[in-house]
Every structure is written in structure tokens, then in C-alpha cells.
Design a protein around this motif. Structure first.
Motif, PDB file in Angstrom:
ATOM      1  N   GLU A 109       0.836  -1.207   0.000  1.00 37.13           N
ATOM      2  CA  GLU A 109       0.000   0.000   0.000  1.00 37.13           C
ATOM      3  C   GLU A 109       0.869   1.253   0.000  1.00 37.13           C
ATOM      4  O   GLU A 109       0.585   2.231  -0.715  1.00 37.13           O
ATOM      5  CB  GLU A 109      -0.918  -0.028   1.222  1.00 37.13           C
ATOM      6  CG  GLU A 109      -1.954  -1.138   1.170  1.00 37.13           C
ATOM      7  CD  GLU A 109      -2.699  -1.304   2.489  1.00 37.13           C
ATOM      8  OE1 GLU A 109      -2.129  -0.949   3.542  1.00 37.13           O
ATOM      9  OE2 GLU A 109      -3.841  -1.785   2.458  1.00 37.13           O
ATOM     10  N   ALA A 113       1.158   4.324  -2.931  1.00 36.01           N
ATOM     11  CA  ALA A 113       0.984   5.729  -2.571  1.00 36.01           C
ATOM     12  C   ALA A 113       2.195   6.552  -2.991  1.00 36.01           C
ATOM     13  O   ALA A 113       2.050   7.671  -3.495  1.00 36.01           O
ATOM     14  CB  ALA A 113       0.756   5.854  -1.061  1.00 36.01           C
ATOM     15  N   ARG A 369      -6.630  -0.657  -6.671  1.00 38.57           N
ATOM     16  CA  ARG A 369      -7.732  -0.158  -5.837  1.00 38.57           C
ATOM     17  C   ARG A 369      -7.272   0.319  -4.458  1.00 38.57           C
ATOM     18  O   ARG A 369      -8.105   0.690  -3.630  1.00 38.57           O
ATOM     19  CB  ARG A 369      -8.814  -1.231  -5.683  1.00 38.57           C
ATOM     20  CG  ARG A 369      -9.508  -1.579  -6.999  1.00 38.57           C
ATOM     21  CD  ARG A 369     -10.591  -2.624  -6.791  1.00 38.57           C
ATOM     22  NE  ARG A 369     -11.306  -2.911  -8.018  1.00 38.57           N
ATOM     23  CZ  ARG A 369     -12.364  -2.243  -8.449  1.00 38.57           C
ATOM     24  NH1 ARG A 369     -12.838  -1.236  -7.729  1.00 38.57           N
ATOM     25  NH2 ARG A 369     -12.958  -2.563  -9.581  1.00 38.57           N
ATOM     26  N   PHE A 370      -5.971   0.273  -4.204  1.00 43.84           N
ATOM     27  CA  PHE A 370      -5.482   0.792  -2.931  1.00 43.84           C
ATOM     28  C   PHE A 370      -5.840   2.265  -2.816  1.00 43.84           C
ATOM     29  O   PHE A 370      -5.693   3.030  -3.775  1.00 43.84           O
ATOM     30  CB  PHE A 370      -3.968   0.642  -2.813  1.00 43.84           C
ATOM     31  CG  PHE A 370      -3.504  -0.773  -2.570  1.00 43.84           C
ATOM     32  CD1 PHE A 370      -4.370  -1.746  -2.093  1.00 43.84           C
ATOM     33  CD2 PHE A 370      -2.189  -1.130  -2.801  1.00 43.84           C
ATOM     34  CE1 PHE A 370      -3.949  -3.047  -1.871  1.00 43.84           C
ATOM     35  CE2 PHE A 370      -1.746  -2.423  -2.573  1.00 43.84           C
ATOM     36  CZ  PHE A 370      -2.631  -3.375  -2.107  1.00 43.84           C
ATOM     37  N   THR A 371      -6.298   2.657  -1.633  1.00 43.72           N
ATOM     38  CA  THR A 371      -6.671   4.044  -1.394  1.00 43.72           C
ATOM     39  C   THR A 371      -5.424   4.870  -1.153  1.00 43.72           C
ATOM     40  O   THR A 371      -4.566   4.501  -0.363  1.00 43.72           O
ATOM     41  CB  THR A 371      -7.597   4.150  -0.177  1.00 43.72           C
ATOM     42  OG1 THR A 371      -8.755   3.337  -0.415  1.00 43.72           O
ATOM     43  CG2 THR A 371      -8.018   5.591   0.053  1.00 43.72           C
ATOM     44  N   ALA A 372      -5.322   5.994  -1.852  1.00 42.52           N
ATOM     45  CA  ALA A 372      -4.152   6.867  -1.705  1.00 42.52           C
ATOM     46  C   ALA A 372      -3.971   7.252  -0.250  1.00 42.52           C
ATOM     47  O   ALA A 372      -4.911   7.637   0.441  1.00 42.52           O
ATOM     48  CB  ALA A 372      -4.308   8.124  -2.562  1.00 42.52           C
ATOM     49  N   ILE A 374      -2.978   5.247   2.249  1.00 44.08           N
ATOM     50  CA  ILE A 374      -3.001   4.149   3.212  1.00 44.08           C
ATOM     51  C   ILE A 374      -1.589   3.619   3.405  1.00 44.08           C
ATOM     52  O   ILE A 374      -0.852   3.410   2.462  1.00 44.08           O
ATOM     53  CB  ILE A 374      -3.917   3.002   2.720  1.00 44.08           C
ATOM     54  CG1 ILE A 374      -5.381   3.426   2.819  1.00 44.08           C
ATOM     55  CG2 ILE A 374      -3.690   1.739   3.525  1.00 44.08           C
ATOM     56  CD1 ILE A 374      -6.342   2.373   2.390  1.00 44.08           C
TER      57      ILE A 374
END
Length: 385
Positions: A109, A113, A369-372, A374
Motif C-alpha cells: 500500500e 501511494a 484499488r489501494f486508497t491513496a 493508506i
């Protein structure tokens, strides 16, 4: 940078970094890059590298290395790849990482980012995607020659018991990250070519092992098997074995499609072979090389050096250099970006949960699909440097 600039390249990790030198020398002869710096936490190793490859005085820290170069090759132990990549990307330094890309979900993750936040280029150097047979099969698969692909195999059988300790007798990083954990701990060599052929990602894995027989002092089972389902429903089977008494077999692959199949060589004296309905004789295999004229990309027709892994080791760094200089990957090339790198790495990370749950099927996250934001601070993953 512009296509006229010479890319200054640094190496982090002297021992494994030596494998990239032949490719960098090809770029140096073309006036596109130069090897300008090296860093290793073991000063004697850095000094030897500097003398052997005529590199300026070694850097005393990774931070100094980043100050002296435009791009860095991360050939350090695998648990350092993500933290070093994050530091380099934050400094605007381009990154070519050794495999795997990450060793934990939090690292994965954080890496995504960092790539999203940086203007620098990130790629992973999965060299088995660049062997001549694998390049031919990749083009055939993506051209539809094999029809719909529904099954593939990859095997990495490499006895590395002699690498579990340093020359001084201390535990090496491999003794923790490769054989000190149970699961498919070194996944990208087996899965990388398959995922490129199938043009797909793995969504779930089941991992089982044989138990410890040959070297019971190690945590990993002698042979570990991974079953994987892809997003499109194909089934992949991969085998990892780093302890058994047997000759190496680091590049066995096969695939099956609705109109054809491929099988790599399994032993000396054999050759890769292919069957294509309507092209091959009835119930007859053809040499894969008979397809090279039609399906080997022109860019990779001739190995640029006698570098390791049958000449394949030169291509990741050469593709990386051209991608950075031109702002996009070369035509018909196979660079591995951060999402492809993690699609090759995450199944191995998840496999450790599966094998400890008796082979339970475990979902593999989609790095796209990792949330920025995290996990932007990866934890300390190991007591070993």
C-alpha cells in the motif's frame, strides 16, 4: 528528462547489483546512461564493487546515493525494496527494483501511494519475463494463437541452502525472508511470465506444502504449491522449492488454451515445445523456436550481452533506461510497472495466510484499488539488515 540526457545510475546492493552492470555498459556505449555510484551497508563489498566496475568512491549512506544519481537500482535484500523505493521516489529519483516489490500488505500500500505521489518512474526487474522462450510465448498468447487461456504452470526449483548464512556464519536475510517463513515466499519468477501471457491478475490463492524433510531447521516446507484463480477464471499452478536435493529448474512454464499448448524444457537435452491446432501435426509437438520468426519481438531478437539468465538480465535495465529517457515504455517491450509488480508479489504475501490455514482460499487485493495515503509509513519488517 529529455532523450538527450545521460541517465546517472546508482546501485544499492553490491552483490546482486553486479547482475545489472552488463546492461548498463550497453547503455553507456550508446551514450544514454552511465554507472555513477554504489552503496552497500557492507563497506568492503562496496569497495570491491567500486574497484571492479570502475565506479567512483562508494557512498556512505543510501541518502548520499540518491543525491548523486538520477535513477537507482534496488538490488538490496528484499525487505528493503519498498522503504528504499519510497525514499527514492520522494527525492524524485527513478527506481528499478529487484524482486519481489514488497514483503507485506502495508509495504504494498505504501509503495503504490509513493508512486502516485512522485513524478519519477518505478519499475520492477523481473528478468524471467525476458527469456527468449517466454517472450515468444507471450506474443503468441496475446496474438490469440493458443485461443482462450485457462491453465498455466510455473516452477522455481533452486537449492539455496548455501545462501542461508553469510561468510562469517551469521544468518543471512534469505534465512528469514525466503526460508524462514512458510508460504510462496519468492513468487515473481514463477508468476511473472504467466501473468503477462494471460494478461490477467490473480484474485485468490490456495497454498499447501509437503512439510519439512530435507532441511527441517528451516520454516518453509521443502516444496510449496500455489493454486491461483485469475480475474477471468483461469487456473494457475506454481511450485517453489529452495531446499530439495535435485538439479535446478528455475524456468519451467506451461500453458493450455482452447487451441494450443506450450511446455518448457524440464531437463538438459530437451527443448521448449508448442502445439497449435491447425499448425502442428496431429498429436505432435513442434519446437518453440520454429515460431520465433513470426512471434519473437524484433526488439528482443538478439541478447545485447552474455548477461545472466540466458542473456535476459540486460533487458530490464535497458527497457527501464529507455522508458525514463523517452517518457514511455519502448514499443513491444515488457516493463513491469508498480501495479504489475504487485500483482506478481501479492499472491506470495497472501499465501502465508493460506498455508497456515491448511490451504484455505484467500483473496488477493488489487493494488490498483489501494486508497491513496493508506500505509504510507511501512513498518520495520525484520530484525535482519
Amino acid at each position: 528528462m529529455t532523450g538527450q540526457d545521460i541517465l546517472r545510475i546508482g546501485i544499492a546492493g553490491a552483490a546482486r547489483g553486479a547482475g545489472f552492470v552488463d546492461g548498463i555498459r550497453v547503455a553507456e556505449s550508446a551514450g544514454t546512461a552511465r554507472l555513477g555510484a554504489v552503496y552497500d551497508p557492507d563497506p568492503p563489498a562496496a569497495e570491491r564493487f567500486s574497484r571492479e566496475y570502475d565506479v567512483p568512491a562508494p557512498c556512505t549512506s543510501f541518502e548520499e546515493l540518491l543525491e548523486r544519481v538520477d535513477a537507482v537500482v534496488l538490488s538490496s535484500p528484499q525487505h528493503h525494496h519498498t522503504p528504499q523505493a519510497i525514499a527514492a521516489l520522494g527525492a524524485g529519483v527513478h527506481v528499478l527494483s529487484e524482486v519481489p516489490a514488497a514483503v507485506s500488505l502495508s509495504q504494498s500500500e505504501a509503495l503504490v501511494a509513493a508512486v502516485r505521489a512522485s513524478t519519477a518512474t518505478y519499475a520492477m526487474a523481473e528478468n524471467l519475463c525476458y527469456t527468449r522462450p517466454n517472450l515468444i510465448v507471450r506474443t503468441m498468447a496475446r496474438s490469440g494463437v493458443f485461443g482462450e487461456l485457462y491453465y498455466g504452470e510455473g516452477e522455481y526449483l533452486h537449492d539455496v541452502r548455501d545462501l542461508q548464512h553469510t561468510p562469517g556464519g551469521q544468518r543471512s536475510w534469505r534465512s528469514y525472508w525466503q526460508t524462514g517463513r512458510n508460504g510462496f515466499t519468492y513468487p515473481t519468477h514463477s508468476l511473472g511470465p504467466l501473468l503477462q501471457w494471460f494478461d490477467d491478475r490473480i484474485v485468490a490463492v490456495s497454498c499447501v506444502g509437503t512439510g519439512n524433510h530435507t532441511a527441517p531447521e528451516h520454516e518453509i516446507d521443502d516444496t510449496v504449491l500455489l493454486l491461483a484463480r485469475t480475474r477471468r477464471g483461469a487456473l494457475l499452478r506454481a511450485r517453489l522449492d529452495m531446499l530439495s536435493n535435485r538439479p535446478h529448474l528455475m524456468d519451467y512454464f506451461s500453458l493450455q488454451g482452447t487451441t494450443g499448448a506450450y511446455k518448457a524444457a524440464r531437463a538438459n537435452g530437451q527443448e521448449p515445445r508448442v502445439y497449435v491446432r491447425g499448425r502442428s501435426g496431429e498429436n505432435t509437438w513442434d519446437p518453440l523456436e520454429s515460431c520465433a520468426a513470426d512471434f519473437l519481438p524484433t526488439r528482443y531478437a538478439h541478447a545485447p550481452t552474455e548477461a545472466g539468465h540466458w542473456g535476459a538480465d540486460a533487458w530490464p535495465i535497458l527497457d527501464f533506461i529507455e522508458t525514463v529517457r523517452e517518457g514511455h515504455p519502448p514499443q513491444d517491450s515488457v516493463p513491469v510497472d508498480v501495479y504489475a509488480a504487485l500483482n506478481m508479489s501479492l499472491p506470495g504475501i497472501v499465501s502465508e495466510t493460506s498455508i497456515h490455514q491448511g490451504g484455505a482460499w484467500i483473496a488477493v487485493p488489487d493494488p490498483a484499488r489501494f486508497t491513496a495515503g493508506i500505509g504510507t509509513q511501512p513498518g520495520r519488517e525484520s530484525p535482519l539488515a
